[in-house]
Structures are given as structure tokens and as C-alpha cells.
Design an enzyme around this catalytic site. Structure first.
Site, PDB file in Angstrom:
ATOM      1  N   HIS A 112      14.213 -69.980  15.824  1.00  0.00           N
ATOM      2  CA  HIS A 112      15.112 -70.925  14.912  1.00  0.00           C
ATOM      3  C   HIS A 112      14.365 -71.055  13.590  1.00  0.00           C
ATOM      4  CE1 HIS A 112      16.013 -74.951  13.306  1.00  0.00           C
ATOM      5  NE2 HIS A 112      17.413 -74.394  13.465  1.00  0.00           N
ATOM      6  N   ARG A 168      -2.970 -44.813   3.780  1.00  0.00           N
ATOM      7  CA  ARG A 168      -4.142 -44.685   4.367  1.00  0.00           C
ATOM      8  C   ARG A 168      -4.403 -44.907   5.770  1.00  0.00           C
ATOM      9  NH1 ARG A 168      -4.617 -47.937  -0.340  1.00  0.00           N
ATOM     10  NH2 ARG A 168      -6.024 -46.868  -2.144  1.00  0.00           N
ATOM     11  N   GLU A 184     -11.776 -34.849  -5.318  1.00  0.00           N
ATOM     12  CA  GLU A 184     -12.622 -36.079  -5.496  1.00  0.00           C
ATOM     13  C   GLU A 184     -14.142 -35.979  -5.553  1.00  0.00           C
ATOM     14  OE1 GLU A 184     -11.876 -38.982  -2.439  1.00  0.00           O
ATOM     15  OE2 GLU A 184     -11.874 -37.370  -0.824  1.00  0.00           O
ATOM     16  N   SER A 208      -9.825 -40.936  -8.370  1.00  0.00           N
ATOM     17  CA  SER A 208     -10.790 -41.252  -9.154  1.00  0.00           C
ATOM     18  C   SER A 208     -12.025 -41.934  -9.109  1.00  0.00           C
ATOM     19  CB  SER A 208     -10.112 -41.830 -10.463  1.00  0.00           C
ATOM     20  OG  SER A 208      -9.623 -43.089 -10.115  1.00  0.00           O
ATOM     21  N   ASN A 209     -11.968 -42.808  -7.864  1.00  0.00           N
ATOM     22  CA  ASN A 209     -13.044 -43.674  -7.585  1.00  0.00           C
ATOM     23  C   ASN A 209     -14.437 -42.887  -7.210  1.00  0.00           C
ATOM     24  OD1 ASN A 209     -11.550 -45.603  -7.928  1.00  0.00           O
ATOM     25  ND2 ASN A 209     -11.241 -46.125  -5.677  1.00  0.00           N
ATOM     26  N   ASP A 210     -14.187 -41.715  -6.157  1.00  0.00           N
ATOM     27  CA  ASP A 210     -15.395 -40.973  -5.779  1.00  0.00           C
ATOM     28  C   ASP A 210     -15.727 -39.809  -6.849  1.00  0.00           C
ATOM     29  OD1 ASP A 210     -16.488 -41.871  -3.343  1.00  0.00           O
ATOM     30  OD2 ASP A 210     -14.759 -41.135  -2.374  1.00  0.00           O
ATOM     31  N   CYS A 222      -4.303 -40.439  -7.310  1.00  0.00           N
ATOM     32  CA  CYS A 222      -3.927 -41.563  -6.328  1.00  0.00           C
ATOM     33  C   CYS A 222      -5.137 -42.575  -6.415  1.00  0.00           C
ATOM     34  CB  CYS A 222      -3.786 -41.256  -4.778  1.00  0.00           C
ATOM     35  SG  CYS A 222      -5.195 -40.232  -3.976  1.00  0.00           S
TER      36      CYS A 222
END
Length: 809
Positions: A429, A519, A691, A713-715, A762
Site C-alpha cells: 500500500h 559492467r 586501453e 580512457s582511464n587506463d 566508453c
């Protein structure tokens, strides 16, 4: 027979055209009984006291004048006045004698119901059905009474009288005022329906859409042991299932979500001699709590019925008509039944042009968690109220904390900025009313009342998916409102990075071209929680405490590896379904060793590494003898998603692949596991993360093995610039905008274009740096995948960049 003047009719005499005569609930039952029973959907038979019967009752007993005079004195904004008025009218209903001419017809038709079943006094469910009920924009769900397990002439008559009186419960009076209905223009019909003996089996609620996001391609089902009132009233946290409609239409078993609820109590009939009520609540045996209350086959049967009911009502209405249904399983015959169906009135009425996003701007102490209802954030003072006798203590804008709500609570629920209950599930409810009011709620937050007191400042966050959080203190949050019909069309394909399946349906409302990065790690960490090797080697584990914890988590599944595969498949499938038919790229697990060690049993299988970021991760794990079998479980999950659920838009991606030779070994294992690449739109694609600088330097070799690149792009920045991205000491030296990083990105895009291979991006950079986003657009990349909160701002940015490029050509 003059149907329009009849006091009693049977379901086979009714259709949805008879709402004014028998109310929305009974009209719908009649419609289904006549139109859908021939299609195999089971509806228990019933006879109905019409609104004419109700009018006859109030006129001949003198109640009509009593009702009119009492309502004339009502001060609706005064809770005490509302309670006194409602109580006075209800007592008047219960004190009068049932008109004998109407009573005689009820007795006669009850005998027919008994004779049809071959029973002397058949058990019935006596249900209210108001003539303004189950209408678009006003469901009146739960506003009026239902009486269960009622048998015998006199008991049925008393239950009908109780239903009539419930037209003037406090909650019903308040609701009519809110919705603009005149009290004297609403009448009540009562259905006397053959009882389904779900006290010996299970029952629940289902919707032909996702109730949180309004996503239309799923059926949402809840189920618990015993009578369905426990689920409807929110007194139990039920099992939850979600079925993907397109899978059903292809006769595929599309159960894409399956959560085991605790189901600690159930409602059954009380047949004891001195019973005060015909039903009672009892504890569920421990072994039943650990079992799903319906089988997968029954889930699929109910889902097919839900689709058939929705299709029928949609065709009849000439527009989309998502439905809200109640079902029950008979414990004697084992048969399933639909006992109610009404239009869904919350998501169906929402306009699709406005998209709101809420996001916390700071963190705080989490007091408790529960099931999330809505997608908002609210702050305010907590007010604990444990009974309806204290409703007048509640102030506008406070956050209501209570054990459970029922329709009697609605006069204060509409004043609340948020609602938190200790009990209840997604169809309780409190959840239903919160959606209708457009306020966030956290239900099933067990033990929260012991952790908070009236006057505490709290923040309620339901913005992140299935789990709703209650924070201590007033936290800052951001709210963005977008008019989706004003978002421009652009050439650049914008996809999304999706972590958890929880928010996928809501995020899919944004303009998108699928998912560039889904992921697996989030699903494994939150839904599975156990190292895959601990599940594979469960029988040989020596740590009994570890085995007990694994048993608790894997309850309801035949084997430990089945649990891993199906939980992973369900999470992936929810993302795949949300964004279908657009491509969804699922990255195989990319936990580092320290992250795998954090899972249950992980310390048994993972080495300790000084720098896990550069250690045993990604592709190097998949063919290794110590992880190969675990990786094959991931492949099995993908196989289920694509073949059993039919979500062929789901593709896979290999992370952190250091050499082409390593890539070949991974592809071989993927094929060993039964995943075969194919041509055409629906064939399996295997992409690789770009990467590592070597991915660019040897791009020609990698692209001989894989179907394309997705740049992370991070790695790539970390390894190009020699920076540990986990180190705060050197974080300010550079970022993805560095010329060296951009040079590698540019080259990767160029080579993929030359080879006719997919190239996407990504990584985090375009979400954080608009200038990097503009760089990617200028390079003509196929797809840019962004965090959901960056999608619309970056679409607006892409429009400018594309216009500038066009002017320069």
C-alpha cells in the site's frame, strides 16, 4: 430481465461497459470472465450486488439523509473531523437491518453459487467495487473493504453491509475530495466471488509494466505464501519476478529477474470455533521462507495471462492500457486464478516529455536501507507514527516513519515529503500510494524504527535503483529537469555506461543509441557477492562458516553455479531489455585481484599483489587454469541472455587484453563455452577494450581477432603517462586531455575506420571534460558512451560541435 435496474447480476452478464452499474472492479471481472476465460485465463465465478442494490439499501433504511447531513458538517482538512464523520456514517450502516427483499435475492444467488460448486456453504471473497473506481487517474485501490473466507447466508449479508459502510472510511472520503468526486454521486457494488484457497498455496500482485519507471516491455510479479492480502497490505516482503514480454511472444523463458523475499508471515483462514475474524496471520516455516512461492512455469503462465489481459484492454480502449492485477493459486486444485484486474493509474498517466534526475552532492551516514520506490530525493524531519490514533500529530512536509500503512493512513500520506516503512514490498500500500502522490518511499526497511527518533533530520534517496537509502542529516542534492521533446537530433551516436541493472529502465528513457559499456562487476558485487571459484568448489570447502554464508546467499537455487550463472544473466538481461533493440556491449568481469579478494571466499583463490591495477586482471584471467572455469560461467550467462531470453542485441567485450596472442586464447575459451560469433545484425560480436598503448600500436593485429575497439580512457591515460590513477599524490600532473593520449585515441579511430570495424569510446573523460567530448566528435568516432547524467548536456554540446564542423567544411 431489465439489467439496468437489477439488484443482482452474475459475471457472465457483465462487461466493462457496466462500470456505472457494478463499479470498476466487478465490471472488469465480468469482462474477463466473458472474454478471456475462453482463452484459458481462469476467473472464479461470482454474483454481484449492483449499485441499484446499494441505492435501494440506503433509501429504504433512511441512510441517504444521514449521509448527507453528516457530510455537510465535515471539515476535510481536520483529521479529527474526518475521523468522527466517517465513524458516524459507518456505524449507521452497520446498525440498520438489511432490507428483506434485497436479502432474499442475495440468499437465493448464494445458494446458486453453492450448488454450482456442490458445497453446502461455499467460502467466498466479498469485495467492494465503487462506481468511480479503477478509472484513469484514480484507482481507489484499497479504499474499500474486502472480506475473505465468508460462508453462510447471514455472514455474506453482514459482509455486504460492511462493504457498503466502507464507502465512507476516512481514507475513501479523503481520497474522493482529493480527486474531485462528489460523495453522493459515488455508489458501491459488491462482488461475492468463489474463494480461491490460496491459504494453502500462494498469491500476489502483478503489473504489465515496471512500476518504478513505467517501462512497458516487462511483466512484474510479486508472490508470497497464503492469502494475497499480506502482499497488498505490505505486511510481507514477497518474492519478485520480472518477465520480458518480447521473450514470451517468441515462446522463450524470459524471467529476467528473480529475487527471493523473506516472506516471514502469511495469512490463512482461521477455522477455530472462537475466531474473532475469518483469517489470521501466522509465521511461515523456515524451510518455506527459503523457497520461491511459485515455480518458474507458474511465473511464465501468469506473465502470459498478464500480456493477454493487457492486450485485450488495449484493443478495447483503443490505446495502451497497462494493467494492475491480483492473482491466487488454489492449494487444493493447484490451479492459478486472476481475482482482480484494473488499469494501472500511476505510470500510465505520466507524460513522457519530462525527465527528472536527482543526484546526491554529498555523502553521509546510512541509517538503513530498503526497497526503493520512485526515483527522487527528499529531506526533512522524521515523524514516527505507529497507529492511526496519532494521525493528527503529523505535520505538512515531515517524513513519515511507520511499521506499515493501509488506506486509513492516506489523509497524512499526502502531507508527507517521503515515506519509510519497516514492512512491505514493491506492491504494498505504501509503495502504491507513494507512486501516485509522486513522493519517494523506502519500504521493507527492517529495523529502521529502532535507529531513528521523531525530530531527526534525514535524507531519503531513491534515485539509484532498487535499493532506497535513509541517511542521517540533511544532504545536498541536485535536481535536473529536461524536456525530452526539445532535445535535438544529432549525427554522433550517444550511448550510455551502465553499472547496475537497477536504474536501467529509467535511464533508457533518455535519448540513446544503446549501451557502450555494461559492467558485470556491479552485478557480481551486489547480486552475487561470492567468488565464482568458491561456488564451483563449494563441496570441497573446509570453512563451515563460509559455506553457511554461501548457503544463505544462494537460497532458492538448485546448485551454486546455477545461482551465479542465472543471477548474472538476469542482471545483464535487464540492461539488454531496457535498451533493446539498440546494441548493449557487456564487458566481461574486470575485477582486480584485491576486488576479487573482497568477495566471499575470494581470499582462497586470489594472490596478494602490490599493484593490482597492473596485475592479474582482464583477459589474462580468462584462459588461466585458475580462473578459466569461472570465466566459462560468465559465457554461459551471456548464452542464456542471447538464446533463452532472445536478447541478441547484447554483445561482449574483453577488457585489458595485453597482446593479440592473448586475445586469441580468450576467443578460443569463449567458443569452448558455446558462444559462437555470427554474421548479420543479430550475430555475436566480440569487441576488445582499447586501453593499453599496445592495443593502438598493434591495432591491425588486434582487429584481425576482434570485431572492434571500445576506447577506455582511464587506463589508456594511466599507461600512456605512467600514472597510477589510484594515487592522489600525482593525480594533478595530467589527464586524458594530454596530447599523447589524444594522439593514441585519434590513431585508434583512424585504423578502425580504415578496416570497417566498430570504434566506440566508453571511458570517463567525455563525461568529465567537455573539451575531450568535442575532440571525439571532431574525430568522427562511431559512438560515445557516457554516464547517464551527462547524456543530455553532451547531446546539446554535440549539436554545437557538429554545426561548427559543418561550417568549416
Amino acid at each position: 430481465m431489465d439489467k439496468q435496474n437489477a439488484w443482482i447480476l452474475w459475471l457472465d452478464q457483465l462487461s466493462n461497459d457496466d462500470v456505472g452499474l457494478v463499479g470498476g472492479k466487478n465490471a472488469s471481472l465480468g469482462e474477463m470472465y466473458t472474454q478471456l476465460t475462453p482463452k484459458g485465463i481462469k476467473i472464479p465465478n461470482a454474483f454481484v450486488v449492483t449499485s441499484n442494490g446499494y441505492k435501494h439499501f440506503v433509501q429504504t433504511t433512511g441512510l441517504a439523509e444521514k449521509i448527507k447531513s453528516e457530510l455537510a458538517e465535515l471539515k476535510i482538512e481536520d483529521v479529527h473531523s474526518l475521523q468522527e464523520t466517517g465513524k458516524s456514517i459507518r456505524e449507521a450502516f452497520l446498525s440498520v437491518n438489511f432490507p428483506e427483499d434485497l436479502a432474499a435475492q442475495v440468499r437465493e444467488n448464494y445458494r446458486h453459487l453453492c450448488n454450482d460448486a456442490g458445497v453446502e456453504n461455499i467460502d467466498t471473497a466479498v469485495r467492494s467495487s465503487a462506481t468511480a473506481e479503477d478509472l484513469p487517474g484514480a484507482s481507489f485501490a484499497g479504499e474499500h473493504e474486502t472480506f475473505l473466507n465468508v460462508s453462510g447466508d447471514e455472514n455474506v449479508l453482514n459482509a455486504i453491509k460492511g462493504c457498503f459502510a466502507s464507502l465512507f472510511t476516512d481514507r475513501a472520503i479523503s481520497y474522493r475530495v482529493d480527486k474531485g468526486f462528489d460523495h453522493l454521486d459515488i455508489y458501491l457494488s459488491v462482488g461475492i466471488q468463489r474463494m480461491v484457497h490460496s491459504d494453502r498455496a500462494s498469491s500476489g500482485v502483478m503489473f504489465s509494466l515496471d512500476t518504478e519507471s513505467g517501462f512497458r516491455d516487462v511483466v512484474q510479479i510479486t508472490s508470497a505464501w497464503g492469502l494475497g492480502e499480506m502482499v497488498v497490505q505490505g505486511k510481507v516482503v514477497p518474492d519478485e519476478f520480472m518477465v520480458y514480454k518480447p521473450s514470451l511472444k517468441r515462446t522463450l523463458p524470459g524471467i529476467i529477474k528473480k529475487n527471493l523475499g523473506p516472506k516471514a508471515t502469511k495469512m490463512i483462514y482461521d477455522t477455530s470455533e472462537n475466531a474473532e475474524r475469518p483469517v489470521k496471520e501466522v509465521d511461515v516455516p523456515a524451510e518455506d521462507r527459503k523457497k520461491f512461492s511459485i515455480s518458474d512455469d507458474e511465473v511464465l503462465t501468469l506473465a502470459r495471462w498478464a500480456v493477454a489481459i493487457e492486450d485485450h484492454y488495449t484493443e478495447r480502449a483503443g490505446k495502451d492500457m497497462p494493467m494492475d492485477m491480483e492473482w491466487a493459486k488454489d492449494g487444493v486444485s493447484g490451479e492459478l486464478y486472476i481475482v482482480q484486474a484494473r488499469p494501472e493509474t500511476v505510470q500510465a498517466e505520466k507524460k513522457g516529455f519530462i525527465h527528472e534526475e536527482y543526484q546526491l552532492q554529498e555523502t553521509g551516514e546510512i541509517i538503513s536501507e530498503g526497497i526503493s520506490v520512485g526515483t527522487k530525493i527528499a529531506t526533512g524531519k522524521a515523524k514516527i507514527i505507529l497507529s492511526t490514533g496519532h494521525l493528527d500529530e503529523f505535520n505538512e512536509g515531515e517524513i513519515l516513519f511507520t511499521e506499515i500503512t493501509d488506506p486509513d493512513w492516506e489523509p497524512i500520506m499526502k502531507k508527507a515529503s517521503a515515506i519509510v516503512t519497516e514492512k512491505g514490498g514493491r506492491t504494498s500500500h505504501a509503495a502504491i500510494v507513494s507512486r501516485e502522490l509522486g513522493i519517494p518511499a523506502v519500504v521493507g526497511a527492517e529495523g529502521v524504527l529502532d535507529k531513528i527518533k521523531t525530530g531527526d533530520e534525514v535524507t531519503i534517496d531513491t534515485s539509484s535503483g532498487d535499493v532506497g537509502k535513509i541517511y542521517s542529516g540533511t544532504l545536498k542534492f541536485d535536481k535536473k529537469v529536461y524536456e525530452l521533446n526539445k532535445i535535438p537530433e544529432i549525427k554522433t551516436k550517444i550511448a550510455m555506461n551502465i553499472g547496475t541493472p537497477d536504474g536501467a529502465f529509467m535511464h533508457s528513457k533518455l535519448p540513446h543509441k544503446g549501451v557502450g559499456l555494461a559492467r558485470e562487476e556491479f552485478i557480481i558485487a551486489s547480486q552475487i557477492q561470492v567468488h565464482p571459484n568458491a561456488l564451483i568448489n563449494y563441496e570441497t570447502l573446509e570453512n563451515e562458516e563460509l559455506k553457511r554464508k554461501i548457503d544463505d546467499i544462494t537460497t532458492g537455487y538448485e546448485s551454486k553455479t546455477d545461482f551465479y550463472v542465472h543471477k548474472l544473466a538476469q542482471g545483464i538481461a535487464q540492461i539488454g531489455a531496457a535498451f533493446a533493440p539498440e546494441q548493449v556491449i557487456v564487458r566481461f568481469s574486470d575485477f582486480k585481484t584485491n576486488e576479487y579478494r573482497a568477495l566471499l571466499g575470494g581470499d582462497l583463490y586470489e594472490p596478494k599483489e602490490e599493484n593490482p591495477m597492473l596485475g592479474w586482471r582482464g583477459a589474462s584471467r580468462y584462459y588461466h587454469k585458475d580462473f578459466k572455469d569461472a570465466f566459462k560461467l560468465e559465457c554461459q550467462a551471456i548464452k542464456i541472455v542471447r538464446e533463452e531470453f532472445g536478447l541478441t542485441n547484447v554483445q561482449v567485450m574483453v577488457p585489458f587484453c595485453r597482446t593479440p596472442e592473448e586475445g586469441k586464447k580468450v576467443v578460443e575459451v569463449v567458443e569452448e563455452a558455446g558462444l559462437k560469433r555470427g554474421d548479420g545484425e543479430h550475430g555475436l560480436k566480440i569487441y576488445v577494450m582499447c586501453e593499453i598503448p599496445t592495443n593502438v600500436i598493434r591495432a591491425d593485429d588486434f582487429l584481425e581477432i576482434f570485431d572492434g575497439f571500445s576506447i577506455g580512457s582511464n587506463d589508456l591515460a594511466q599507461l600512456t603517462l605512467g600514472m597510477d590513477r589510484d594515487s592522489s599524490v600525482i593525480s594533478g600532473i595530467s589527464n586524458e586531455n594530454d596530447k599523447a593520449v589524444k594522439s593514441l585515441v585519434s590513431r585508434a579511430i583512424k585504423i578502425c575506420h580504415e578496416k570497417g570495424k566498430y570504434i566506440g569510446f566508453c571511458g570517463q573523460a567525455p563525461s568529465d571534460y567537455p573539451e575531450f567530448f568535442r575532440f571525439l566528435v571532431s574525430q568522427g568516432i562511431d559512438t560515445i558512451s557516457l554516464n547517464p547524467d551527462s547524456v543530455i548536456p553532451m547531446i546539446l554540446e554535440a549539436e554545437k560541435v557538429e554545426a561548427q564542423i559543418g561550417n568549416n567544411e
